[in-house]
Each structure stands twice: as C-alpha cells, then as structure tokens.
Design an enzyme around this catalytic site. Structure first.
Site, PDB file in Angstrom:
ATOM      1  N   TYR A  53      31.403  41.681  37.966  1.00 37.84           N
ATOM      2  CA  TYR A  53      32.467  42.045  38.909  1.00 37.84           C
ATOM      3  C   TYR A  53      33.810  42.031  38.196  1.00 37.84           C
ATOM      4  O   TYR A  53      33.994  41.372  37.166  1.00 37.84           O
ATOM      5  CB  TYR A  53      32.490  41.113  40.125  1.00 37.84           C
ATOM      6  N   CYS A  54      34.763  42.784  38.762  1.00 44.56           N
ATOM      7  CA  CYS A  54      36.135  42.813  38.260  1.00 44.56           C
ATOM      8  C   CYS A  54      37.047  43.158  39.437  1.00 44.56           C
ATOM      9  O   CYS A  54      36.620  43.104  40.584  1.00 44.56           O
ATOM     10  CB  CYS A  54      36.287  43.812  37.108  1.00 44.56           C
ATOM     11  N   THR A  55      38.284  43.513  39.178  1.00 54.20           N
ATOM     12  CA  THR A  55      39.255  43.726  40.255  1.00 54.20           C
ATOM     13  C   THR A  55      38.882  44.893  41.157  1.00 54.20           C
ATOM     14  O   THR A  55      38.785  44.748  42.380  1.00 54.20           O
ATOM     15  CB  THR A  55      40.666  43.954  39.677  1.00 54.20           C
TER      16      THR A  55
END
Length: 322
Positions: free
Chosen positions: A177-179
């Site tokens: 996951y990331c922004t």
C-alpha cells in the site's frame, strides 16, 4: 457550514505517450485556462498529479483527462476543500511518473492484484498475510496500517535494494500500500519479478481506503503532497502513532523544518513548534536561512510576480507567453 467550493484531485495513469513534451505543453495550457493549480508529471509512461480548483473547474479537468483515450481509465481520488491546495501550476516532464529506478517495468503488463478497499480490509488480518508499506520514512512514521511492515528508505528509489531483506516472506501473501496507489504499481511488479508469487496492492491507496472503508486500522495521519501536509484517514478507530521530533510526546502534527537548507519532514507538537520557531534542531533554529514560522510548518514560495504561463513552452522554442 464549511465552504467546500473547491476540490483536490489525486490521480495517476500508466499509458504510453508518444510525444510527452508536446502533450505537456497542451496540458499546461489547459490547466492555466481553467484555473487548475498543482503538480503534474508527464512522462513517456503516463501521467501523475495532485491538483486543486473550484468544483466546476475540477469537473472540466477530469472530463479533459477522460476524453483522451489513452487516459480514459484514470481514476480520481476526490477530496473537498475550502480553497486551493496549491498556489501555482507546475507541469513537468520526467523520465518516470514516480521516481523508482524501475523504468523497465510496465504495470500494464504485469503488476500485483488490485484489491478494492473492502477486499483489502477483509484480507489484511489473515494469518498468512504481510502488509507492506512501500512509502518513505517520513510518511510511515506519521501514519501506517496496524501491524504493517515498514522499510527504512528515504526515497522510493531505494525500494528495490530493500526487497533483498524480504526474502523470508516469499511464501506469504504480500499486500502493498501507499498514498494513492501509484508506488504500489511498480513495487508489486518488482516483487513479482523477484520471485514473490502472491502479491497484491491496495487500489487507490490509503486515501481511497479512508473514503470507502472508513480508514479502519490505519493508525496516525496520511502525509500528502500539498499544503495540507497531513490528512485524517481513520473514522473508525483512530490512533496517534507518531511522536514529536523534539520532546517525544505523542503528536501527529507534521511540519517542514523552518531551516530551508534542511526542510526535514517531522512531527512536532504545537508547543515545540513555537519554542523551536519551526526548526527541527537547535542548529537549524540558529541557521541564518531559517524561514519565519507561522504555526503551520508549511512554507509557500513567494508568489510575487507569479506568471502561470512560465514554463509552458520548453526551452529552444519561442516563448510568446514568457
């Protein structure tokens, strides 16, 4: 009642652009003519941006993107706001839409399986699952998923080297996951290339997870790349996980160091912010280049004489609007 006449759009799209410099100029002009501000990267491999504008102008911008067959699949994360989140428009050409040192990978060919927020929520707590944060230190120190594995990296381009430390997880389901999802496209593709077989990614990233799944189990705030600096995500079971860089008390208040030559991104409580005049250390506080702290920890460059047409036409061509 809160004024929500403005919107902030976060998006990316991997799509081949034959003449990226030419398209960059067209894109820049459209933004200027429709009062869109923000930061946009145009590359041979696609586009990536965070922009702001009045609701009606943002609608026009999204229509403009979707009208181009190359970008018809672009998904926008839309947040309401009371004003522009940027004071300028920058549309730049770069070799990659996110600097990864993984230019050989094409997420349109192979990448991790996309999970929508509810799918991610159901899968993340299973016993054979590892939740992997692919963001930089200053981002995951402010906020991260409960039980997430974080990497000691200052920039995403350091990610490939750190994967060597994850060899023991090849028999696990790896949920990245990331922004907003863009880093996961190449991070998950690289994991697959390195022999990880069960790789997933949170589609739309933390931002979409907060909008559609209430942000459950995301602890702390999410660092964002506009003048808000950090945003709340979790409406279900919020928790502060970051500590003031100066005194160590719990604080999710993010600032940029007032010393312009340092500009470190650090959590800092309000009391220490004023005590240190926005600086992350005594050395930075005493630096002659220290900017004036106004209590926000965000320093907008001087916009006196700002010309939105500046940079519209690349060097070597006539600059009629310069």
């Amino acid at each position: 009642m809160e004024n929500t006449n403005y919107q902030i759009l976060l998006y990316y799209c991997y799509a081949k652009i034959e003449n990226p410099e030419e398209y960059r100029e067209q894109h820049h002009l459209f933004c200027v003519e429709n009062n869109i501000r923000g930061r946009i990267i145009i590359s041979d491999e696609g586009l990536n941006g965070t922009v702001s504008g009045l609701v009606e102008d943002c609608e026009k911008y999204m229509e403009y993107i979707h009208a181009d067959p190359r970008f018809a699949k672009t998904e926008f994360k839309i947040d309401s706001h009371d004003k522009h989140a940027f004071t300028k428009i920058h549309v730049r050409y770069k070799p990659e839409i996110v600097h990864s040192a993984l230019r050989h990978l094409d997420p349109n060919v192979r990448t991790g399986k996309h999970l929508d927020p509810e799918e991610f929520k159901k899968l993340k707590d299973q016993e054979d699952v590892v939740i992997l944060d692919v963001r930089s230190n200053y981002e995951h120190e402010l906020g991260r998923f409960k039980n997430a594995l974080t990497l000691d990296i200052d920039n995403f381009r350091d990610f490939p080297e750190k994967v060597k430390e994850l060899e023991h997880l090849k028999n696990k389901k790896v949920l990245t996951y990331c922004t907003g999802g863009i880093k996961c496209e190449k991070a998950s593709a690289f994991l697959l290339e390195q022999g990880f077989e069960d790789v997933y990614q949170l589609h739309g990233g933390i931002i979409k997870y907060g909008m559609e799944a209430g942000g459950e189990d995301f602890e702390g705030k999410c660092y964002v790349f506009d003048n808000r600096i950090a945003v709340d995500v979790n409406k279900v079971n919020p928790k502060v996980v970051s500590k003031c860089h100066v005194c160590g008390t719990p604080s999710d208040r993010m600032v940029n160091c007032a010393n312009s030559t340092c500009n470190a991104h650090v959590p800092m409580c309000e009391e220490c912010g004023w005590e240190m005049e926005g600086a992350c250390s005594t050395e930075c506080k005493e630096n002659p280049d220290k900017r004036t702290y106004d209590g926000t920890g965000y320093y907008q460059k001087n916009t006196n004489g700002y010309n939105p047409y500046k940079g519209l036409v690349r060097k070597g061509k006539e600059k009629s609007n310069a």
